[in-house]
Design a protein around this motif. Structure first.
Motif, PDB file in Angstrom:
ATOM      1  N   THR A   7       0.763  -1.121   0.015  1.00  0.00           N
ATOM      2  CA  THR A   7       0.002  -0.015  -0.096  1.00  0.00           C
ATOM      3  C   THR A   7       0.798   1.365   0.034  1.00  0.00           C
ATOM      4  OG1 THR A   7      -1.812  -1.019   1.256  1.00  0.00           O
ATOM      5  CG2 THR A   7      -1.762   1.235   1.255  1.00  0.00           C
ATOM      6  N   LEU A   8       0.514   2.326  -0.847  1.00  0.00           N
ATOM      7  CA  LEU A   8       1.287   3.433  -1.135  1.00  0.00           C
ATOM      8  C   LEU A   8       0.106   4.844  -0.773  1.00  0.00           C
ATOM      9  CD1 LEU A   8       3.750   5.568  -1.797  1.00  0.00           C
ATOM     10  CD2 LEU A   8       2.988   5.016  -4.185  1.00  0.00           C
ATOM     11  N   PHE A   9       0.349   5.354   0.164  1.00  0.00           N
ATOM     12  CA  PHE A   9      -0.486   6.574   0.376  1.00  0.00           C
ATOM     13  C   PHE A   9       0.336   7.579  -0.288  1.00  0.00           C
ATOM     14  CE2 PHE A   9      -1.726   4.052   4.093  1.00  0.00           C
ATOM     15  CZ  PHE A   9      -2.935   4.722   4.363  1.00  0.00           C
ATOM     16  N   GLN A  10      -0.664   8.638  -1.203  1.00  0.00           N
ATOM     17  CA  GLN A  10      -0.534   9.525  -2.152  1.00  0.00           C
ATOM     18  C   GLN A  10      -0.661  10.765  -1.639  1.00  0.00           C
ATOM     19  OE1 GLN A  10      -2.553   7.213  -5.379  1.00  0.00           O
ATOM     20  NE2 GLN A  10      -0.667   6.787  -6.379  1.00  0.00           N
TER      21      GLN A  10
ATOM     22  N   LYS B 113       2.097  11.432   2.319  1.00  0.00           N
ATOM     23  CA  LYS B 113       2.532  11.036   0.966  1.00  0.00           C
ATOM     24  C   LYS B 113       3.691  10.206   1.235  1.00  0.00           C
ATOM     25  CE  LYS B 113       3.689  12.722  -3.485  1.00  0.00           C
ATOM     26  NZ  LYS B 113       3.832  13.845  -4.476  1.00  0.00           N
ATOM     27  N   GLY B 114       3.870   9.198   0.650  1.00  0.00           N
ATOM     28  CA  GLY B 114       4.979   8.249   0.647  1.00  0.00           C
ATOM     29  C   GLY B 114       4.724   7.265   1.643  1.00  0.00           C
ATOM     30  N   VAL B 115       3.934   7.375   2.631  1.00  0.00           N
ATOM     31  CA  VAL B 115       3.837   6.021   3.586  1.00  0.00           C
ATOM     32  C   VAL B 115       3.546   4.841   3.037  1.00  0.00           C
ATOM     33  CG1 VAL B 115       2.539   5.341   5.683  1.00  0.00           C
ATOM     34  CG2 VAL B 115       3.290   7.845   5.607  1.00  0.00           C
ATOM     35  N   LYS B 116       4.042   3.591   3.435  1.00  0.00           N
ATOM     36  CA  LYS B 116       3.885   2.501   2.631  1.00  0.00           C
ATOM     37  C   LYS B 116       3.610   1.530   3.868  1.00  0.00           C
ATOM     38  CE  LYS B 116       7.314   4.215  -0.838  1.00  0.00           C
ATOM     39  NZ  LYS B 116       8.688   3.550  -1.430  1.00  0.00           N
ATOM     40  N   TYR B 117       3.020   0.520   3.398  1.00  0.00           N
ATOM     41  CA  TYR B 117       2.845  -0.573   4.085  1.00  0.00           C
ATOM     42  C   TYR B 117       2.867  -2.059   3.375  1.00  0.00           C
ATOM     43  CZ  TYR B 117       0.261   1.993   7.782  1.00  0.00           C
ATOM     44  OH  TYR B 117       0.056   2.921   8.879  1.00  0.00           O
ATOM     45  N   LEU B 118       3.712  -2.870   3.994  1.00  0.00           N
ATOM     46  CA  LEU B 118       4.133  -4.076   3.211  1.00  0.00           C
ATOM     47  C   LEU B 118       3.475  -5.211   4.212  1.00  0.00           C
ATOM     48  CD1 LEU B 118       5.254  -5.959   1.050  1.00  0.00           C
ATOM     49  CD2 LEU B 118       7.411  -5.861   2.265  1.00  0.00           C
ATOM     50  N   LYS B 119       2.474  -6.079   3.689  1.00  0.00           N
ATOM     51  CA  LYS B 119       1.900  -7.301   4.645  1.00  0.00           C
ATOM     52  C   LYS B 119       2.298  -8.407   3.814  1.00  0.00           C
ATOM     53  CE  LYS B 119      -2.617  -9.421   5.476  1.00  0.00           C
ATOM     54  NZ  LYS B 119      -2.292 -10.585   4.811  1.00  0.00           N
TER      55      LYS B 119
ATOM     56  N   LEU C  18       8.540   4.961   6.722  1.00  0.00           N
ATOM     57  CA  LEU C  18       7.773   6.454   7.154  1.00  0.00           C
ATOM     58  C   LEU C  18       8.805   7.289   6.417  1.00  0.00           C
ATOM     59  CD1 LEU C  18       7.325   5.799  11.034  1.00  0.00           C
ATOM     60  CD2 LEU C  18       5.612   6.154   9.317  1.00  0.00           C
ATOM     61  N   PRO C  19       8.328   8.121   5.598  1.00  0.00           N
ATOM     62  CA  PRO C  19       9.447   8.873   4.658  1.00  0.00           C
ATOM     63  C   PRO C  19      10.131   9.936   5.607  1.00  0.00           C
ATOM     64  CG  PRO C  19       7.283   9.234   4.152  1.00  0.00           C
ATOM     65  CD  PRO C  19       7.067   8.206   4.953  1.00  0.00           C
TER      66      PRO C  19
END
Length: 248
Positions: free
Chosen positions: A71-74, A80-86, A95-96
């Protein structure tokens, strides 16, 4: 002794077994209906609080089977740039601002995602509910314009966060139109509802999921999908820790 009693007992036992098998079958169809090889979509996460303006976030998601997602928050700019990997039962967040990857585990899993009504634990849930719950068919009711099976799930292990669940599963689409999640004490913790049910290749999928956390009064979060692609090819590298650190 009443000679008919053993017959009644056997008949009652058979009826209960049949109901349990029917409940399992319904839940399996629901799980199958919701599971695709891959999924790519744009999405929005909207948090509504009483007396406040809606807080809307835009994101992009990639999913694989029931286990893996990226998941990539835009937007907005602060996220912006916060990502989740499950990956199966593990969850990692990038956390950018700090340029660090954090593994979310233990008590942190019960925290909310982006101050929403969804917890990290909700995000990690597997779709194969029958692995953790016993199912019983309770009857049928009307829900959101659909005739639904009412199925009650009880946890096999008391350590599971939601000890009991009550589902209203459409007889037509096998989508859970509503799901209530309870603590072992009987306290209603969360209510999830589905909408914008759309057909894809003979199966049905909800494009909108709303969650209400009853421990947060006047709060509701809606997760909505658009531009959905199912069974598209996704490179293996998408679902990797290295991809979390990659500049998008």
């Amino acid at each position: 002794m009443n000679p008919k009693l053993p017959i009644l007992v056997v008949a009652s036992f058979v009826a209960c077994v049949a109901s349990a098998q029917t409940a399992d079958e319904i839940v399996k169809k629901m799980d199958h209906n919701m599971t695709f090889k891959t999924r790519i979509a744009d999405a929005s996460l909207t948090v509504e609080r009483a007396g406040q303006s809606p807080d809307v976030r835009a994101l992009k998601i990639w999913g694989r089977n029931t286990d893996d997602s990226y998941t990539l928050f835009q937007s907005p700019a602060r996220d912006k740039g916060v990502k989740y990997l499950k990956l199966a039962k593990s969850l990692h967040m990038y956390l950018p601002r700090t340029e660090k990857v954090v593994t979310i585990a233990g008590h942190l899993l019960r925290e909310s995602i982006m101050d929403s009504d969804f917890s990290y634990e909700d995000m990690l849930e597997a779709r194969a509910l029958l692995a953790d719950y016993n199912a019983v068919l309770k009857g049928e009711e009307q829900m959101a314009g659909e005739t639904c099976y009412v199925v009650e799930l009880t946890a096999k292990d008391k350590s599971i966060s939601y000890y009991r669940r009550k589902l209203w599963i459409s007889k037509r689409t096998f989508v859970a139109m509503k799901m209530e999640r309870y603590a072992e004490t009987g306290l209603l913790l969360k209510t999830m509802t589905a909408g914008d049910v759309t057909e894809y290749g003979g199966r049905f999928y909800p494009l909108r999921i709303s969650m209400e956390d009853h421990m947060r009064k006047g709060s509701k979060t809606t997760f909505a999908l658009s531009n959905v692609q199912f069974d598209a090819t996704i490179p293996e590298s998408v679902f990797s820790r290295r991809n979390l650190m990659k500049t998008n």
